[in-house]
Motif scaffolding. Structure first.
Motif, mmCIF file in Angstrom:
data_model
loop_
_atom_site.group_PDB
_atom_site.id
_atom_site.type_symbol
_atom_site.label_atom_id
_atom_site.label_comp_id
_atom_site.label_asym_id
_atom_site.label_seq_id
_atom_site.Cartn_x
_atom_site.Cartn_y
_atom_site.Cartn_z
ATOM 1 N N LEU A 251 1.059 -1.105 0.121
ATOM 2 C CA LEU A 251 0.190 -0.078 0.410
ATOM 3 C C LEU A 251 0.791 1.394 -0.227
ATOM 4 C CD1 LEU A 251 -2.781 0.968 0.707
ATOM 5 C CD2 LEU A 251 -2.099 1.285 2.446
ATOM 6 N N ILE A 252 2.523 1.211 0.848
ATOM 7 C CA ILE A 252 2.874 2.563 1.657
ATOM 8 C C ILE A 252 3.444 2.297 -0.339
ATOM 9 C CG2 ILE A 252 4.989 3.652 2.093
ATOM 10 C CD1 ILE A 252 3.887 2.165 4.932
ATOM 11 N N ALA A 253 3.402 1.270 -0.786
ATOM 12 C CA ALA A 253 4.770 1.927 -2.711
ATOM 13 C C ALA A 253 3.636 2.317 -3.331
ATOM 14 C CB ALA A 253 5.397 -0.282 -3.009
ATOM 15 N N ARG A 254 2.290 1.997 -3.764
ATOM 16 C CA ARG A 254 1.493 2.425 -3.963
ATOM 17 C C ARG A 254 1.184 3.849 -4.438
ATOM 18 N NH1 ARG A 254 0.163 -2.933 -3.925
ATOM 19 N NH2 ARG A 254 -1.108 -2.705 -2.366
ATOM 20 N N LEU A 255 1.778 4.806 -2.724
ATOM 21 C CA LEU A 255 1.174 6.172 -2.320
ATOM 22 C C LEU A 255 2.086 6.571 -3.164
ATOM 23 C CD1 LEU A 255 0.282 5.387 0.697
ATOM 24 C CD2 LEU A 255 -1.771 5.780 -0.925
ATOM 25 N N GLY A 256 3.166 6.557 -3.541
ATOM 26 C CA GLY A 256 3.844 6.968 -4.172
ATOM 27 C C GLY A 256 5.793 6.907 -4.547
ATOM 28 N N PRO A 257 6.353 7.132 -4.689
ATOM 29 C CA PRO A 257 8.279 6.843 -4.857
ATOM 30 C C PRO A 257 8.672 7.637 -3.911
ATOM 31 C CG PRO A 257 8.161 7.282 -6.851
ATOM 32 C CD PRO A 257 6.239 7.295 -6.383
ATOM 33 N N GLN A 258 8.303 9.345 -3.896
ATOM 34 C CA GLN A 258 8.758 9.850 -3.197
ATOM 35 C C GLN A 258 8.775 9.650 -1.632
ATOM 36 O OE1 GLN A 258 6.210 10.151 -4.730
ATOM 37 N NE2 GLN A 258 4.113 11.122 -3.412
ATOM 38 N N LEU A 259 7.628 8.626 -1.244
ATOM 39 C CA LEU A 259 7.627 8.421 0.230
ATOM 40 C C LEU A 259 8.890 7.696 1.112
ATOM 41 C CD1 LEU A 259 3.824 7.321 0.368
ATOM 42 C CD2 LEU A 259 4.871 9.588 0.902
ATOM 43 N N PRO A 260 9.338 7.643 2.024
ATOM 44 C CA PRO A 260 10.454 6.771 2.897
ATOM 45 C C PRO A 260 9.783 5.982 2.598
ATOM 46 C CG PRO A 260 9.016 8.864 4.522
ATOM 47 C CD PRO A 260 8.811 8.838 3.079
ATOM 48 N N GLY A 261 9.573 4.787 1.886
ATOM 49 C CA GLY A 261 8.625 3.733 2.421
ATOM 50 C C GLY A 261 9.468 3.059 3.117
ATOM 51 N N ARG A 262 10.277 2.776 3.629
ATOM 52 C CA ARG A 262 10.748 1.549 4.072
ATOM 53 C C ARG A 262 10.679 1.777 5.673
ATOM 54 N NH1 ARG A 262 16.518 -2.171 3.931
ATOM 55 N NH2 ARG A 262 14.632 -2.687 2.379
ATOM 56 N N ALA A 263 10.650 3.197 6.463
ATOM 57 C CA ALA A 263 10.818 3.651 7.647
ATOM 58 C C ALA A 263 9.231 4.081 8.207
ATOM 59 C CB ALA A 263 11.243 5.443 7.714
ATOM 60 N N LEU A 264 8.723 4.290 6.784
ATOM 61 C CA LEU A 264 6.913 4.457 7.086
ATOM 62 C C LEU A 264 5.964 3.372 6.813
ATOM 63 C CD1 LEU A 264 4.634 6.626 6.923
ATOM 64 C CD2 LEU A 264 4.489 6.456 4.686
ATOM 65 N N TRP A 265 6.884 1.883 6.742
ATOM 66 C CA TRP A 265 6.393 0.929 7.008
ATOM 67 C C TRP A 265 6.828 0.939 8.164
ATOM 68 C CZ3 TRP A 265 9.895 -3.472 7.159
ATOM 69 C CH2 TRP A 265 8.846 -4.868 7.563
ATOM 70 N N VAL A 266 7.850 0.282 8.396
ATOM 71 C CA VAL A 266 8.083 -0.170 10.198
ATOM 72 C C VAL A 266 7.138 1.019 11.059
ATOM 73 C CG1 VAL A 266 9.636 0.461 11.541
ATOM 74 C CG2 VAL A 266 10.393 -0.360 9.893
ATOM 75 N N ALA A 267 6.882 2.107 10.657
ATOM 76 C CA ALA A 267 6.621 2.921 11.310
ATOM 77 C C ALA A 267 4.713 1.985 11.137
ATOM 78 C CB ALA A 267 6.375 4.187 11.772
ATOM 79 N N ALA A 268 4.674 2.184 10.714
ATOM 80 C CA ALA A 268 3.118 1.371 10.549
ATOM 81 C C ALA A 268 3.029 0.077 11.591
ATOM 82 C CB ALA A 268 2.211 1.641 8.863
ATOM 83 N N SER A 269 3.978 -1.281 10.690
ATOM 84 C CA SER A 269 4.312 -2.044 11.303
ATOM 85 C C SER A 269 4.457 -2.107 12.505
ATOM 86 C CB SER A 269 5.442 -2.593 10.995
ATOM 87 O OG SER A 269 4.709 -3.150 9.836
ATOM 88 N N LEU A 270 4.777 -1.634 13.520
ATOM 89 C CA LEU A 270 4.383 -1.062 14.876
ATOM 90 C C LEU A 270 3.153 -0.515 15.233
ATOM 91 C CD1 LEU A 270 8.187 0.830 15.402
ATOM 92 C CD2 LEU A 270 7.801 -1.785 15.744
#
Length: 429
Positions: A251-270
């Motif tokens: 979902l995060i990757a499809r929102l846009g490549p300009q997002l900090p994908g890995r950091a946002l994924w870690v925060a969302a997963s936590l």
């Protein structure tokens, strides 16, 4: 008691449902040609011939084997079979796993509600077969349903009453094996720890470590390669933005490549794991083990970096929990029933492939990520209902501080006419 007419009507309805399901599955587009089974089949033959496991790539594709070595050990018997017999065995195993899972989660509900059990099982099997994750698991030749069945076998061992208590000593073995075959089910070991099932957690951990150790003994080089290199090579499994990836990361990757994908994924997963732990605690306090296991399966799908559509078979128990709650006589019954049918329609539609991963409009966000949004919604709002307490030892009828003086037995009053004996015993509820 069922009349002959009722049985005939139910048989006719079920036959029509089975026929309709068969026709839909036969003609619906999207058959995968047992692609993943082909990867497994080629990998174990390549391993046996060359001693190499992770350099195999299925001809004409960039895809190779991505599981731990123990999974390849479990698949080694495939090299004794031809291609079509291997497919037949794989389909049969998935069918047995699906039947067991449905029996474990649907049959108790049917018995509690007084439904005809074979009728409820048959209709549930049709709805299950129509869902996109189940279709893809069979069509790809995947192992997901086997893993779900292994984990839920542990739930049966833990929560069912057995005459021989030695069966309970096996609780945790299935979870450990599932975690050794694929890493995602390891969250169920954390589930066992958070719910204080210490013996089952220890058994699952020991089983997972033992199975992984067996992989090291059989293939030391490929094991070192997997745990040091292959596990961290995300390019082997495809791009995160692929519409098939219905995880938070997708979902995060499809929102846009300009997002900090890995950091946002870690925060969302936590955040997801914190919500999961809270709701798991509530389900355990309510003694609702099916909801608890369903929540953990949902969390597995959300936090995994890659959750292909066929991985979403972990959602099936949650759909059963939701449907069971929708049939209660409550004010929200109509809302829950509508939600059940809407989720069934969405999960059967394959709608996520109607959009492209590079789209940035609202339709792509909602439609292309429909499955992950549904999974997140279930984590937030899956009904948890209090179950009756387990029967305990009978309490003493009177306090020891108030002794009762024994009385001589009194003769029963004489009846003018004896009460007639019952011709049939009274029905038990």
């Amino acid at each position: 008691m069922l009349t002959r007419g009722t049985t005939t009507a139910r048989t006719a309805v079920l036959a029509v449902a089975v026929l309709a399901t068969t026709l839909i599955l036969a003609f619906i587009p999207g058959h995968r040609g047992w692609f993943d089974a082909g990867v497994y089949y080629g990998t174990v033959r390549h391993w046996a011939a060359t001693g190499q496991l992770y350099d195999y790539v299925r001809p004409g594709t960039p895809y190779g084997f991505t599981y731990p070595p123990f999974a390849a050990v479990c698949m080694l018997p495939m090299r004794l079979l031809g291609w079509h017999p291997a497919i037949a065995v794989g389909v049969a195993l998935s069918a047995v796993a699906t039947a067991l899972l449905l029996y474990w989660v649907v049959d108790p509900i049917a018995r509690r509600r007084g439904w005809c059990r074979w009728y409820a099982f048959g209709l549930a099997a049709c709805l299950c077969g129509l869902s996109n994750p189940v279709r893809d698991t069979f069509s790809f030749g995947q192992v997901n349903l086997l893993l779900v069945a292994l984990v839920f076998a542990d739930r049966e061992l833990t929560h069912r009453q057995f005459g021989d208590r030695r069966w309970k000593l096996l609780a945790g073995v299935g979870t450990g094996l599932a975690a050794a075959i694929k890493l995602t089910p390891a969250l169920f070991i954390v589930h066992l720890l958070l719910t204080r099932q210490w013996r089952a957690a220890a058994t699952a951990t020991a089983t997972a470590l033992g199975a992984t150790g067996a992989g090291f003994l059989i293939g030391p080089e490929v094991s070192r390669q997997f745990w040091t290199v292959t596990l961290w090579d995300t390019d082997r499994v495809g791009g995160f933005a692929n519409m098939s990836n219905q995880s938070l990361q997708g979902l995060i990757a499809r929102l846009g490549p300009q997002l900090p994908g890995r950091a946002l994924w870690v925060a969302a997963s936590l955040a997801v794991l914190a919500l999961w732990a809270y709701r798991l605690h509530r389900a355990e306090a309510a003694r609702d083990s099916l909801a608890a296991y369903s929540l953990t399966g949902i969390a597995c799908c959300l936090v995994s970096p890659i959750t292909w559509v066929h991985h979403l078979v972990w959602m099936l128990p949650a759909l059963v929990v939701l449907a069971d709650a929708a049939l209660d006589r409550t004010r929200r019954r109509r809302t829950l029933l509508t939600l059940c049918w809407l989720l069934q329609l969405v999960l059967s539609s394959g709608m996520v492939w109607l959009w492209r991963p590079d789209g940035r409009d609202l339709g792509t966000l909602l439609g292309g990520s429909a499955y992950v949004l549904a999974t997140l919604g279930l984590l937030l709002a899956l009904p948890i209902r209090r179950r009756p307490e387990e029967p305990g030892p009978p309490e003493h009828p009177r306090s020891a501080a108030a002794p009762v003086t024994a009385r001589p037995p009194q003769p029963a009053p004489a009846r003018e006419h004896p009460a007639p004996a019952r011709e049939h015993p009274a029905p038990v509820g």
